[in-house]
Design an enzyme around this catalytic site. Structure first.
Site, PDB file in Angstrom:
ATOM      1  N   HIS A   1       0.975  -1.946  -0.154  1.00 20.81           N
ATOM      2  CA  HIS A   1      -0.100  -0.339   0.073  1.00 20.81           C
ATOM      3  C   HIS A   1       0.865   0.832  -0.118  1.00 20.81           C
ATOM      4  O   HIS A   1       1.369   1.202   1.598  1.00 20.81           O
ATOM      5  CB  HIS A   1      -1.254  -0.400   1.078  1.00 20.81           C
ATOM      6  CG  HIS A   1      -1.297   0.924   1.639  1.00 20.81           C
ATOM      7  ND1 HIS A   1      -3.140   1.114   1.228  1.00 20.81           N
ATOM      8  CD2 HIS A   1      -1.875   2.542   1.820  1.00 20.81           C
ATOM      9  CE1 HIS A   1      -3.063   2.010   1.697  1.00 20.81           C
ATOM     10  NE2 HIS A   1      -3.093   3.486   2.100  1.00 20.81           N
TER      11      HIS A   1
ATOM     12  N   CYS B   1      -4.130  10.539   4.641  1.00 22.98           N
ATOM     13  CA  CYS B   1      -3.843  10.461   6.254  1.00 22.98           C
ATOM     14  C   CYS B   1      -4.237  11.285   7.448  1.00 22.98           C
ATOM     15  O   CYS B   1      -2.893  11.682   7.614  1.00 22.98           O
ATOM     16  CB  CYS B   1      -3.001   8.809   6.720  1.00 22.98           C
ATOM     17  SG  CYS B   1      -3.094   8.068   8.283  1.00 22.98           S
TER      18      CYS B   1
HETATM   19 ZN    ZN Z   1      -4.122   4.587   3.080  1.00 22.40          ZN
END
Ligand code: ZN
Length: 313
Positions: free
Chosen positions: A214, A247
């Site tokens: 990721h 994030c």
């Molecule tokens: Zn992420």
């Protein structure tokens, strides 16, 4: 490392999980309607997604963009052999997921001690051991769990995260029975050589784990990191439509690698993804309209290589 063409081993196909409905939309100021979310998920599946992260079951005050994941999950028309997964933080989230018919849930722990202590005042190992009740619940309720190890390559608090620290968190996940793990470069600090080395190490030490990568493209290394992951033999990658993402808990983090950029790179190299790239591009354009601003996607801006090749006269 020699890079002569005959030394490079790449998979003939990879699997791309569409994480846009969760990792992408959770960072957008514009809250999309349930209908729009459902449309994006269904279109992604039509375009070839076999794994979609549809949202998260977390406290609505913490992440208001995900407050309606229950309703989204209930509304989507499910397609056989497609995995619809959601992020959870605890048993309550897992129960909500089950209620909404979601049978695959993802749990996240940070690899970085400093990041973990700063955010939730517990070490990464304590966090994963705390997931044991979720693991027991999943095992008895026909649900599946995967684990995500965030800041697996670098962290804003401690810089480069040591491989040993990642392996320690992996061990804890294995102890509670989780067999699918993603290594997340939450803050876009990974470089390709580091990815190759860490992937080689974790696969050697934990060959029974299904590994997922990721990457956030914060410093433009995202696709190079995918290339390094493929060279190390990893076949599962997360990506986000139109390159949305970031994030809320990691300062400076920006978007995921764009799904269309990743598909385009793979198809140019003859690596199958199962996606129809034109459909994915069209989804990206729809998203830009829905959220009302540009996003970090090269292919949406420049088009495919094949678009600009003029027919010879
Ligand atoms: Zn992420």
């Amino acid at each position: 490392m020699k890079l002569g063409a005959d030394e490079i081993k790449l998979p003939t196909s990879i699997n791309i999980c569409e994480v846009g409905p969760r990792d992408g939309l959770q960072n957008e100021k514009t809250l999309l309607s349930i209908e729009h979310k459902v449309e994006l998920i269904e279109k992604s599946v039509q375009a070839g997604a076999k794994i979609v992260e549809i949202g998260s079951f977390v406290h609505p005050k913490a992440v208001p963009q995900m407050a309606d994941t229950d309703a989204v999950a209930r509304k989507i028309r499910r397609v056989d052999n497609v995995e619809y997964r959601a992020l959870i933080l605890n048993l309550k989230g897992l129960e909500r997921a089950e209620d909404a018919g979601v049978t695959k849930a993802k749990l996240t722990a940070s690899a970085s001690r400093a990041h973990s202590l700063a955010n939730i005042n517990r070490t990464p190992e304590e966090v994963v051991r705390g997931f044991e009740e979720c693991a027991n619940y999943a095992a008895t309720h026909n649900m599946e769990l995967s684990g995500a190890i965030s800041t697996a390559f670098g962290c804003p608090f401690e810089g480069r995260v040591a491989a040993e620290q990642v392996l320690s968190v992996v061990s804890c996940f294995r102890e509670i029975g989780v067999k699918e793990l993603s290594l997340s470069d939450t803050t876009g600090m990974a470089n390709p050589l580091q990815v190759y080395e860490l992937c080689t190490k974790v696969q050697k030490q934990f060959p029974d784990v299904k590994w997922v990568l990721h990457f956030h493209n914060t410093r433009g290394m995202g696709l190079a990191n995918v290339m390094a992951g493929m060279m190390a033999g990893v076949k599962y990658y997360d990506a986000c439509f139109a390159g949305l993402g970031g994030c809320p808990f990691a300062p400076g983090a920006t978007g995921n690698i764009a799904t269309e950029d990743l598909i385009h790179m793979c198809h140019e190299m003859g690596i199958a993804t199962g996606y129809d790239l034109d459909q994915v591009i069209s989804i990206g354009r729809t998203i830009r309209k829905m959220i009302g601003h540009d996003t970090a996607s090269f292919v949406l801006d420049a088009g495919k290589c094949s678009d600009i090749v003029k027919p010879q006269k």
